[in-house]
Design an enzyme around this catalytic site. Structure first.
Site, mmCIF file in Angstrom:
data_model
loop_
_atom_site.group_PDB
_atom_site.id
_atom_site.type_symbol
_atom_site.label_atom_id
_atom_site.label_comp_id
_atom_site.label_asym_id
_atom_site.label_seq_id
_atom_site.Cartn_x
_atom_site.Cartn_y
_atom_site.Cartn_z
ATOM 1 N N LYS A 76 1.538 -8.207 8.924
ATOM 2 C CA LYS A 76 2.361 -6.999 8.822
ATOM 3 C C LYS A 76 2.488 -6.286 10.162
ATOM 4 O O LYS A 76 3.413 -5.494 10.358
ATOM 5 C CB LYS A 76 1.761 -6.037 7.791
ATOM 6 C CG LYS A 76 0.408 -5.463 8.181
ATOM 7 C CD LYS A 76 -0.159 -4.559 7.105
ATOM 8 C CE LYS A 76 -1.518 -3.999 7.493
ATOM 9 N NZ LYS A 76 -1.495 -3.194 8.717
ATOM 10 N N ASP A 77 1.576 -6.576 11.095
ATOM 11 C CA ASP A 77 1.594 -5.894 12.386
ATOM 12 C C ASP A 77 2.394 -6.642 13.446
ATOM 13 O O ASP A 77 2.583 -6.127 14.550
ATOM 14 C CB ASP A 77 0.158 -5.679 12.892
ATOM 15 C CG ASP A 77 -0.645 -4.783 11.977
ATOM 16 O OD1 ASP A 77 -0.097 -3.761 11.529
ATOM 17 O OD2 ASP A 77 -1.812 -5.095 11.699
ATOM 18 N N ARG A 127 5.957 4.744 6.042
ATOM 19 C CA ARG A 127 6.428 4.248 4.758
ATOM 20 C C ARG A 127 5.602 4.808 3.609
ATOM 21 O O ARG A 127 6.130 5.295 2.617
ATOM 22 C CB ARG A 127 6.371 2.714 4.766
ATOM 23 C CG ARG A 127 6.904 2.047 3.508
ATOM 24 C CD ARG A 127 5.791 1.643 2.561
ATOM 25 N NE ARG A 127 4.783 0.816 3.178
ATOM 26 C CZ ARG A 127 3.629 0.519 2.606
ATOM 27 N NH1 ARG A 127 3.348 1.004 1.416
ATOM 28 N NH2 ARG A 127 2.726 -0.231 3.213
ATOM 29 N N ARG A 128 4.276 4.760 3.742
ATOM 30 C CA ARG A 128 3.423 5.296 2.675
ATOM 31 C C ARG A 128 3.662 6.795 2.497
ATOM 32 O O ARG A 128 3.768 7.298 1.373
ATOM 33 C CB ARG A 128 1.953 5.052 3.016
ATOM 34 C CG ARG A 128 1.494 3.607 2.947
ATOM 35 C CD ARG A 128 0.061 3.490 3.420
ATOM 36 N NE ARG A 128 -0.448 2.124 3.388
ATOM 37 C CZ ARG A 128 -1.182 1.584 4.338
ATOM 38 N NH1 ARG A 128 -1.469 2.273 5.431
ATOM 39 N NH2 ARG A 128 -1.634 0.349 4.230
ATOM 40 N N ARG A 145 -5.322 8.211 12.480
ATOM 41 C CA ARG A 145 -5.357 7.006 13.304
ATOM 42 C C ARG A 145 -6.781 6.502 13.467
ATOM 43 O O ARG A 145 -7.743 7.188 13.150
ATOM 44 C CB ARG A 145 -4.752 7.288 14.686
ATOM 45 C CG ARG A 145 -3.266 7.629 14.641
ATOM 46 C CD ARG A 145 -2.433 6.429 14.248
ATOM 47 N NE ARG A 145 -1.008 6.732 14.151
ATOM 48 C CZ ARG A 145 -0.093 5.844 13.795
ATOM 49 N NH1 ARG A 145 -0.446 4.609 13.504
ATOM 50 N NH2 ARG A 145 1.178 6.193 13.722
ATOM 51 N N ARG A 151 -11.438 5.985 10.409
ATOM 52 C CA ARG A 151 -10.715 6.744 9.395
ATOM 53 C C ARG A 151 -11.618 7.130 8.222
ATOM 54 O O ARG A 151 -11.542 8.250 7.701
ATOM 55 C CB ARG A 151 -9.495 5.955 8.914
ATOM 56 C CG ARG A 151 -8.329 6.044 9.884
ATOM 57 C CD ARG A 151 -7.119 5.314 9.369
ATOM 58 N NE ARG A 151 -7.085 3.931 9.851
ATOM 59 C CZ ARG A 151 -6.149 3.056 9.518
ATOM 60 N NH1 ARG A 151 -5.183 3.395 8.683
ATOM 61 N NH2 ARG A 151 -6.169 1.833 9.998
ATOM 62 N N CYS A 226 7.719 0.200 12.613
ATOM 63 C CA CYS A 226 6.748 1.264 12.388
ATOM 64 C C CYS A 226 7.353 2.658 12.500
ATOM 65 O O CYS A 226 6.743 3.632 12.063
ATOM 66 C CB CYS A 226 5.592 1.127 13.378
ATOM 67 S SG CYS A 226 4.601 -0.367 13.138
#
Length: 326
Positions: A76-77, A127-128, A145, A151, A226
């Site tokens: 995904k990155d 997106r989230r 971040r 986190r 992103c």
């Protein structure tokens, strides 16, 4: 092991790379593998955090200089357009692609719906944030971040966040099941290094490959990344590949979503030899029949065009402008 100097930051990357190395060792018992350096072959790993990092660019420089042969990423990155000379030579079987909500200890037992008014939820994903803001307007969503350790420490030790949103696959790979990409690992290699392409090509999981081709084709055609809230999801059932995609405004107030499907039978791997132009959306899968790959790519493009016809471009343009202004 090569990394960015922070053991915590590379913990997940090491776990992901170890899983790829373990599979290669089982498939090639006559070869010796080590993380970073070994005779004849070298591996390097990268754990992406947010946008494409300088660390990842350095890894690609190392690939270009033939200092390393493989780079393991959370798929995904990786951008849908890779730099010239690079390709994704393997896509491993996808793990759980869902997101997880991790609550501050004082809110254990709560849900996002039952959190108090104006509770702050942290996420590193536009997106989230856009999706959740639309569904839970009584909450505030702020950027958080750092690697998973950082986190989770911010959540547990500081009072700023009531909950944070994380990828379930990352938590599971770290062994933190009690706290519960996205899900698929990609192996980046030099595009013209046929020996390495042959080496890693056996790692392709055909179903995950086709689903990821459709997803990446959708994102590439929308120019999603992103900096804008774009989401895509796939499911395979009875020879049908279902692709659902959507775009959101940054505050979640405006959105366009739709689903399309195509008949795509998951193929077995074959040994027909390399195609003349094997790359699709940055992925090389020479041992998978070409027809299903093209069908998956066309499905992604078709869904992107459908959303564009419904006004997705305006939503994305505004989201990019607002995000760049911040």
């Amino acid at each position: 092991m090569s990394g960015n100097g922070n053991a915590a930051a590379t913990a997940l990357a090491r776990i992901q790379t170890d899983s790829v190395v373990a599979t290669l060792k089982a498939l090639y018992p006559g070869l010796q593998f080590e993380i970073s350096e070994f005779s004849g072959k070298k591996l390097l790993l990268a754990q992406q955090i947010g946008e494409k990092s300088l660390f990842t660019k350095e890894l690609e420089h190392a690939l270009e200089r033939n200092e390393v042969d493989l780079v393991v990423h959370s798929l995904k990155d990786l951008p849908t357009v890779l730099p010239p000379g690079f390709t994704i030579g393997a896509i491993c079987k996808r793990e759980n692609p869902h997101d997880a909500v991790v609550f501050h200890p004082k809110f254990v037992g709560k849900t996002l719906e039952t959190l108090p008014e104006k509770s702050v939820v942290g996420t590193s994903s536009l997106r989230r944030a856009a999706q959740l803001q639309r569904k839970f307007p009584h909450l505030e969503f702020r950027s958080i971040r750092g690697n998973l350790n950082t986190r989770l420490r911010k959540l547990d030790e500081q009072q700023e966040f009531s909950a944070i949103i994380l990828a379930t696959a990352g938590l599971q790979r770290m062994g933190w099941h009690n706290r519960v990409g996205q899900g698929a690992l990609g192996v980046e290699v030099r595009a013209k290094d046929q020996d390495i392409l042959d080496l890693v090509g056996v790692l392709h999981d055909p179903e995950t490959l086709l689903r990821c081709i459709a997803e990446r084709a959708f994102l590439r055609h929308l120019e999603g990344g992103c900096s804008v809230p774009v989401a895509v999801h796939t499911a395979m059932k009875d020879g049908q590949l279902y692709l659902t995609g959507g775009v959101w405004s940054l505050d979640g107030s405006d959105s366009i979503q739709d689903t399309m499907q195509a008949t795509i039978h998951v193929p077995a791997q074959h040994e027909d030899g390399p195609e003349d132009d094997p790359q699709l959306v940055g992925i090389t899968a020479q041992n998978i029949p070409r027809g299903p790959q093209l069908a998956a790519q066309n499905l992604g493009i078709s869904l992107a065009n459908l959303l564009l016809s419904k006004g997705a471009k305006n939503i994305l343009d505004v989201a990019r402008q607002l995000n760049d202004a911040h």
